[in-house]
Scaffold this motif. Structure first.
Motif, PDB file in Angstrom:
ATOM      1  N   CYS A 177      19.958 -47.562  66.352  1.00  0.00           N
ATOM      2  CA  CYS A 177      20.848 -46.411  66.145  1.00  0.00           C
ATOM      3  C   CYS A 177      21.644 -46.117  67.416  1.00  0.00           C
ATOM      4  CB  CYS A 177      20.046 -45.178  65.730  1.00  0.00           C
ATOM      5  SG  CYS A 177      21.061 -43.741  65.336  1.00  0.00           S
ATOM      6  N   ARG A 178      20.993 -46.250  68.579  1.00  0.00           N
ATOM      7  CA  ARG A 178      21.737 -45.985  69.833  1.00  0.00           C
ATOM      8  C   ARG A 178      22.843 -47.029  70.026  1.00  0.00           C
ATOM      9  NH1 ARG A 178      18.972 -44.273  75.460  1.00  0.00           N
ATOM     10  NH2 ARG A 178      18.905 -42.277  74.362  1.00  0.00           N
ATOM     11  N   VAL A 259      32.840 -31.834  57.176  1.00  0.00           N
ATOM     12  CA  VAL A 259      32.323 -32.641  58.293  1.00  0.00           C
ATOM     13  C   VAL A 259      32.616 -31.935  59.610  1.00  0.00           C
ATOM     14  CG1 VAL A 259      32.670 -34.817  57.041  1.00  0.00           C
ATOM     15  CG2 VAL A 259      34.404 -34.021  58.647  1.00  0.00           C
ATOM     16  N   LYS A 260      31.815 -32.284  60.598  1.00  0.00           N
ATOM     17  CA  LYS A 260      32.075 -31.777  61.955  1.00  0.00           C
ATOM     18  C   LYS A 260      31.943 -32.959  62.901  1.00  0.00           C
ATOM     19  CE  LYS A 260      30.788 -28.181  65.302  1.00  0.00           C
ATOM     20  NZ  LYS A 260      32.212 -27.788  65.484  1.00  0.00           N
ATOM     21  N   ARG A 261      32.973 -33.192  63.713  1.00  0.00           N
ATOM     22  CA  ARG A 261      32.939 -34.331  64.642  1.00  0.00           C
ATOM     23  C   ARG A 261      32.300 -33.887  65.936  1.00  0.00           C
ATOM     24  NH1 ARG A 261      34.334 -39.250  64.700  1.00  0.00           N
ATOM     25  NH2 ARG A 261      34.920 -40.410  66.601  1.00  0.00           N
ATOM     26  N   VAL A 262      31.201 -34.501  66.292  1.00  0.00           N
ATOM     27  CA  VAL A 262      30.439 -34.099  67.473  1.00  0.00           C
ATOM     28  C   VAL A 262      29.937 -35.337  68.205  1.00  0.00           C
ATOM     29  CG1 VAL A 262      29.680 -31.846  66.574  1.00  0.00           C
ATOM     30  CG2 VAL A 262      28.366 -33.906  66.019  1.00  0.00           C
ATOM     31  N   HIS A 263      29.440 -35.085  69.435  1.00  0.00           N
ATOM     32  CA  HIS A 263      28.787 -36.166  70.179  1.00  0.00           C
ATOM     33  C   HIS A 263      27.327 -36.255  69.740  1.00  0.00           C
ATOM     34  CE1 HIS A 263      27.771 -38.953  73.343  1.00  0.00           C
ATOM     35  NE2 HIS A 263      26.727 -38.195  73.637  1.00  0.00           N
ATOM     36  N   VAL A 264      26.910 -37.457  69.384  1.00  0.00           N
ATOM     37  CA  VAL A 264      25.535 -37.668  68.926  1.00  0.00           C
ATOM     38  C   VAL A 264      24.888 -38.788  69.737  1.00  0.00           C
ATOM     39  CG1 VAL A 264      24.042 -38.247  66.955  1.00  0.00           C
ATOM     40  CG2 VAL A 264      26.171 -36.978  66.572  1.00  0.00           C
ATOM     41  N   ASP A 265      23.667 -38.526  70.196  1.00  0.00           N
ATOM     42  CA  ASP A 265      22.848 -39.579  70.795  1.00  0.00           C
ATOM     43  C   ASP A 265      21.511 -39.554  70.066  1.00  0.00           C
ATOM     44  OD1 ASP A 265      22.073 -40.553  74.276  1.00  0.00           O
ATOM     45  OD2 ASP A 265      21.883 -41.605  72.356  1.00  0.00           O
ATOM     46  N   VAL A 266      20.583 -40.358  70.463  1.00  0.00           N
ATOM     47  CA  VAL A 266      19.307 -40.437  69.759  1.00  0.00           C
ATOM     48  C   VAL A 266      18.177 -40.582  70.771  1.00  0.00           C
ATOM     49  CG1 VAL A 266      19.543 -42.953  69.450  1.00  0.00           C
ATOM     50  CG2 VAL A 266      17.970 -41.689  67.975  1.00  0.00           C
ATOM     51  N   ALA A 267      17.053 -39.933  70.491  1.00  0.00           N
ATOM     52  CA  ALA A 267      15.889 -40.009  71.380  1.00  0.00           C
ATOM     53  C   ALA A 267      15.169 -41.329  71.123  1.00  0.00           C
ATOM     54  CB  ALA A 267      14.952 -38.830  71.114  1.00  0.00           C
ATOM     55  N   ILE A 268      14.876 -42.041  72.200  1.00  0.00           N
ATOM     56  CA  ILE A 268      14.324 -43.396  72.097  1.00  0.00           C
ATOM     57  C   ILE A 268      12.807 -43.400  72.275  1.00  0.00           C
ATOM     58  CG2 ILE A 268      14.347 -45.669  73.243  1.00  0.00           C
ATOM     59  CD1 ILE A 268      16.789 -45.144  71.630  1.00  0.00           C
ATOM     60  N   GLY A 269      12.252 -42.407  72.865  1.00  0.00           N
ATOM     61  CA  GLY A 269      10.843 -42.429  73.292  1.00  0.00           C
ATOM     62  C   GLY A 269       9.872 -42.426  72.121  1.00  0.00           C
ATOM     63  N   PRO A 270       8.613 -42.115  72.423  1.00  0.00           N
ATOM     64  CA  PRO A 270       7.558 -42.087  71.411  1.00  0.00           C
ATOM     65  C   PRO A 270       7.653 -40.823  70.554  1.00  0.00           C
ATOM     66  CG  PRO A 270       6.668 -41.409  73.522  1.00  0.00           C
ATOM     67  CD  PRO A 270       8.101 -41.822  73.779  1.00  0.00           C
ATOM     68  N   ASP A 271       6.930 -40.829  69.450  1.00  0.00           N
ATOM     69  CA  ASP A 271       6.807 -39.597  68.666  1.00  0.00           C
ATOM     70  C   ASP A 271       6.294 -38.482  69.573  1.00  0.00           C
ATOM     71  OD1 ASP A 271       5.773 -41.550  65.838  1.00  0.00           O
ATOM     72  OD2 ASP A 271       7.605 -40.364  66.039  1.00  0.00           O
ATOM     73  N   PRO A 272       6.603 -37.224  69.321  1.00  0.00           N
ATOM     74  CA  PRO A 272       7.309 -36.691  68.159  1.00  0.00           C
ATOM     75  C   PRO A 272       8.829 -36.674  68.316  1.00  0.00           C
ATOM     76  CG  PRO A 272       6.524 -34.872  69.476  1.00  0.00           C
ATOM     77  CD  PRO A 272       6.032 -36.123  70.153  1.00  0.00           C
ATOM     78  N   MET A 273       9.377 -37.143  69.451  1.00  0.00           N
ATOM     79  CA  MET A 273      10.828 -37.087  69.589  1.00  0.00           C
ATOM     80  C   MET A 273      11.486 -38.398  69.146  1.00  0.00           C
ATOM     81  SD  MET A 273      11.465 -34.121  70.138  1.00  0.00           S
ATOM     82  CE  MET A 273      13.249 -34.265  70.300  1.00  0.00           C
ATOM     83  N   ARG A 274      10.678 -39.446  68.900  1.00  0.00           N
ATOM     84  CA  ARG A 274      11.254 -40.739  68.503  1.00  0.00           C
ATOM     85  C   ARG A 274      12.248 -40.559  67.360  1.00  0.00           C
ATOM     86  NH1 ARG A 274       7.808 -45.786  65.796  1.00  0.00           N
ATOM     87  NH2 ARG A 274       9.581 -46.737  64.687  1.00  0.00           N
TER      88      ARG A 274
END
Ligand code: RIB
Ligand code: CA
Length: 311
Positions: A177-178, A259-274
């Motif tokens: 996803c990143r 729709v709303k155009r925004v900056h999106v990133d994704v958390a890569i680490g372990p659960d619970p933020m994975r």
């Protein structure tokens, strides 16, 4: 007559993907160029067989090509508790013995896009592994893809469905996803928040779909058998929800979406933020907006599109 929409569909075919595939296959103004398969809901071979079953039912004779059997950097996590061991509700469908098209999903994506520059809408209904591999291997394709619609994430700040903050497709392969988020592709994300808001098959909706009286309508309902139980006991919804089909509705008719155009990133680490999407709604990070996040899709329009393709 306007030119047909030409789609490349990447899917981890299980009960809701199957309905989204039927919507695409049975849209008169859509041409499915290829279907590529990624492991997700169930292991790859079952996703392949499920996609081939739906393709046969709908008379789709184009390519169905297997892709990645696991995420980029993690072991595969499946969702058989949601979709059944076979992914199609464990209702005894004949889901074996069909032969996929020779090839490999990521290569099929690259080849199709290069052969049809500016023509193909890429639709992802599962983890983003195949698309990420295609991008890493052939970054030139970014300029050749006019539109990408992903069933991914949790909207601006919706609930997770596999952990408190992560939606399954992103959670399975957050690294993929990143790669997609940082690629520069023209991304539209339809999150699980939209599915639970506008695509829940309540008993009343189920009666209306069953009344269509077609094998497509029956299959669309019958394969949700395990999800229906899961909705009752886990997600507390008034029926099975259909995330991939409402993402396909966004493909077919984006005119009614908010729709709303925004900056999106994704958390890569372990659960619970994975796999939690980091949606910068107010621009705190200064990151360039990179995703059109669907924040609303009218329920009535979704079910009208669904009924029209299942009748
Ligand atoms: O979170 C819902 C998504 O995960 C859907 O695409 C469903 O098919 C599963 O892949
Ligand atoms: Ca899916």
């Amino acid at each position: 007559m306007s030119r047909p929409q030409r789609l490349l569909i990447d899917t981890d075919t299980a009960s809701d993907d199957a309905v989204a595939l039927m919507m695409a296959f049975r849209s008169p103004d859509v041409q499915v160029e290829a279907v590529t398969i990624v492991a997700g809901n169930v292991p790859l071979d079952r996703c392949v067989q499920n996609a081939l079953y739906v393709a046969e039912l709908c008379g789709y004779e184009g390519p169905v090509i297997a892709g990645a059997g696991a995420p980029l950097m993690r072991a595969l996590g499946t969702a058989t508790e949601v979709h059944g061991e076979d992914g199609m509700g464990d209702i005894g469908l004949p889901l074996t013995g069909r032969t996929p098209t020779p090839g490999w999903g990521p290569q099929a994506i690259v080849d199709a896009v290069r052969a049809n520059p500016g023509e193909l809408t890429v639709v992802t209904l599962g983890p983003l592994t195949n698309l990420a591999i295609a991008l890493l291997w052939a970054p030139d394709i970014v300029e050749l893809i006019p539109r990408v619609v992903c069933m991914a994430g949790t909207g601006l700040h919706g609930p997770g469905n596999v952990s408190p903050s992560a939606e399954f497709n992103v959670w399975v392969d957050p690294e993929a996803c990143r790669v997609v988020l940082r690629s520069g592709l023209p991304l539209e994300f339809v999150g699980w928040d939209i599915s639970i808001a506008s695509a829940v098959v309540t008993p009343e909706r189920a009666v209306a779909i069953r009344a269509l009286g077609t094998e497509f309508a029956d299959l669309a309902l019958d394969v949700q058998a395990v999800l229906e139980t899961y909705a009752d006991t886990e997600t507390e919804l008034d029926g099975p929800d259909l995330p991939d089909p409402i993402a396909m509705a966004q493909v077919l008719d984006p005119s009614v979406a908010t729709v709303k155009r925004v900056h999106v990133d994704v958390a890569i680490g372990p659960d619970p933020m994975r796999g939690a999407l980091i949606v910068d709604r107010y621009g705190f990070t200064g990151g360039e907006p990179n995703v059109d996040v669907v924040t609303a899709y009218p329920e009535e329009r979704f079910f009208a599109l669904l009924a029209d393709r299942l009748r």
